[in-house]
Design a protein around this motif. Structure first.
Motif, PDB file in Angstrom:
ATOM      1  N   THR A 127      -5.580   3.939  -0.945  1.00 55.59           N
ATOM      2  CA  THR A 127      -5.388   2.568  -0.487  1.00 55.59           C
ATOM      3  C   THR A 127      -6.316   2.240   0.672  1.00 55.59           C
ATOM      4  O   THR A 127      -6.481   3.030   1.600  1.00 55.59           O
ATOM      5  N   ILE A 176      -8.000  -1.163   3.236  1.00 56.07           N
ATOM      6  CA  ILE A 176      -8.102  -2.562   3.667  1.00 56.07           C
ATOM      7  C   ILE A 176      -9.427  -2.770   4.361  1.00 56.07           C
ATOM      8  O   ILE A 176      -9.843  -1.953   5.190  1.00 56.07           O
ATOM      9  N   SER A 221      -8.954   1.970   6.747  1.00 57.91           N
ATOM     10  CA  SER A 221      -8.936   0.598   7.238  1.00 57.91           C
ATOM     11  C   SER A 221     -10.194   0.298   8.027  1.00 57.91           C
ATOM     12  O   SER A 221     -10.669   1.120   8.806  1.00 57.91           O
ATOM     13  N   PHE A 248      -1.997   2.271   4.455  1.00 49.10           N
ATOM     14  CA  PHE A 248      -3.414   2.275   4.108  1.00 49.10           C
ATOM     15  C   PHE A 248      -4.066   3.598   4.507  1.00 49.10           C
ATOM     16  O   PHE A 248      -3.991   4.018   5.662  1.00 49.10           O
ATOM     17  N   PRO A 292       0.812  -1.224   0.000  1.00 49.40           N
ATOM     18  CA  PRO A 292       0.000   0.000   0.000  1.00 49.40           C
ATOM     19  C   PRO A 292       0.843   1.271   0.000  1.00 49.40           C
ATOM     20  O   PRO A 292       0.471   2.267  -0.634  1.00 49.40           O
TER      21      PRO A 292
END
Length: 506
Positions: free
Chosen positions: A131, A133, A164, A161, A121
């Motif tokens: 980016t 997750i 998230s 990231f 990432p």
């Protein structure tokens, strides 16, 4: 159509020319736009679980469509036969055995990725990607002694990231809460969370002492704090409003992944969608209960297949599918009974989670690390099957090459053309790992060094690959690893030992 009016003729010509120019500009823009990248990562899914990989008892139409519309790799490997090490390798491009902390982690473990090191990432952020997750993390959080009621760092957001939405470890471990950008989602500050992996909190019930409260009985371990009628590994107190409902987990993660795609469709994005299925506890939503005929384990694989289909539908509906590289794989091989009585053994029937391979999760035999591995890019990757040797390690360097980045992972090879189906040449060799033991795959050969210890993990009924002598198998002729050629092919064994040890010392 005949046009006789000169002025009208000129107007039509201009209009057509302008339209052609716009179409050309649009095509050029599409062709030059960086592709979105989506990695879908299953948890404990074996080589033989998908129809495209030979399964006949389980129906996985969406994953089969992905496999049959892209490249289906028959020699695709996770770096490890357990979860945390494989996830470490995927994101860093570094063999997990180089990091002594890359082992199956408790929910309270500190982050094992150095925030200064390159990650997938982080690399993509440098190339202008957003980016994100969604799903299972299991790489540690914080620096130790995490206060779950405050901002939890370092974590995914500190290693690259932008967004998230995760669970800290696994579904069978505390804390049983979702964490959104470093903070426990829906936490009531008047009901603070406490976590302990050594001793229980006074007055808190456990599966060991209160089995009558359980809707799913543990088969070994997994008898600590009870959440939603399921006892876990570790002890937890507080955070009642923040605790997840297990049966809703797949829907929750899918919704977050779909929202992420829709929110970032106007910019290049990287989504790491880490499924929790079919890891224990297997808790399919009521919509999927009974759909496989194989009990909860089969049902959650059907559920995972549906989730993948819904995610692909979202990409298509948003007009993104033709500019999105999708990679699907699993963090390690399969396990059936892994801690709960859920009929996974009794209802397995003729299904072979490992397919023709020997071993499974925790094992140095092939089934521990050889997993489903699919690359799909509509209109760019032509459908096919590849026998090339590839590893999840290679995604970092290959994706870097795709985006024009000069970054490379320490152990990651640039196999972009292999992943795109332009060549069937892959790695020459790869080291695999299982609970701190390593073995070597080179060409058609697999070599396992001698290891002391039990040969079979009787709790899960899986052969671990341990033996007092070297093991050497020719996988081209002996995929099931039944014929040890260490004595009859000493020249092959000696060469492999030498090259294996050279890599270990690099």
């Amino acid at each position: 159509m005949k046009i006789s009016n000169p002025i009208l003729t000129f107007a039509v010509f201009c209009s057509l020319s302008l339209g052609a120019c716009k179409k050309t500009a649009t095509s050029q823009k599409t062709a030059s736009a960086p592709p979105n990248i989506v990695i879908i990562y299953a948890d404990d899914l074996g080589y033989g679980e998908l129809g495209a990989y030979g399964a006949t008892n389980l129906k996985t139409p969406n994953l089969d469509k992905l496999a049959n519309g892209g490249i289906r790799f028959t020699n695709g490997y996770a770096s490890s036969a357990t979860c945390t090490p494989s996830r470490y390798a995927l994101l860093t491009g570094i063999y997990p055995w180089r990091n002594q902390r890359a082992k199956i982690l408790p929910g309270t473990a500190p982050l094992i990725i150095d925030t200064a090191q390159m990650t997938l990432p982080k690399l993509l952020k440098q190339e202008g990607y957003h980016t994100g997750i969604v799903g299972k993390w299991h790489l540690g959080l914080g620096n130790g002694n995490v206060d779950w009621n405050q901002y939890i760092a370092p974590g995914p957001n500190e290693v690259g990231f932008d967004q998230s939405y995760i669970m800290a470890a696994t579904q069978d471990r505390v804390p049983t809460v979702y964490i959104k950008n470093g903070r426990v989602d829906n936490l009531d500050p008047t009901d603070p969370i406490e976590i302990n992996y050594v001793e229980n909190f006074e007055g808190e019930v456990t599966g060991k002492e209160n089995p009558e409260l359980l809707k799913m009985k543990p088969s070994h371990g997994h008898d600590n704090s009870i959440v939603n009628g399921i006892s876990r590994i570790g002890y937890m107190k507080g955070g009642a409003d923040a605790k997840w409902i297990d049966e809703d987990m797949a829907d929750q993660f899918l919704a977050k992944a779909q929202t992420y795609i829709k929110s970032h469709k106007t910019e290049p994005f990287f989504l790491y969608y880490a499924l929790q299925q079919p890891h224990v506890p297997r808790t399919p939503h009521p919509r999927f209960v009974g759909t496989s005929g194989m009990g909860p384990r089969g049902d959650v694989i059907v559920e995972a297949d549906w989730c993948v289909g819904e995610l692909i539908n979202t990409l298509e509906e948003e007009g993104l599918l033709e500019n999105t590289l999708i990679v699907f794989s699993s963090d390690n091989g399969p396990v059936v009974d892994d801690g709960y009585h859920d009929d996974s053994v009794e209802k397995l029937g003729d299904h072979k989670p490992a397919g023709p391979l020997r071993g499974g999760k925790y094992s140095l035999f092939e089934a521990g690390t050889r997993v489903p591995f699919i690359t799909y890019w509509k209109g760019t990757i032509q459908p096919g099957v590849s026998n090339a040797l590839v590893s999840q390690l290679d995604l970092l360097s290959s994706i870097a090459a795709l985006t024009g980045s000069t970054e490379r992972g320490r152990d990651s090879e640039d196999l972009l053309d292999t992943f795109l189906g332009k060549t069937k040449i892959g790695r020459k060799e790869v080291i695999i790992e299982a609970t701190s033991r390593t073995a070597f795959r080179q060409g058609d050969w697999a070599m396992i060094p001698p290891y002391n210890g039990r040969r079979v993990n009787t709790q899960v009924n899986i052969e671990l690959g341990n033996d007092t002598i070297y093991q050497l198998y020719n996988l081209k002729d002996d995929l099931e690893q039944q014929n040890n050629l260490a004595e009859s092919r000493p020249e092959v064994l000696a060469k492999m030992i030498s090259e294996y040890e050279a890599i270990l010392l690099k």
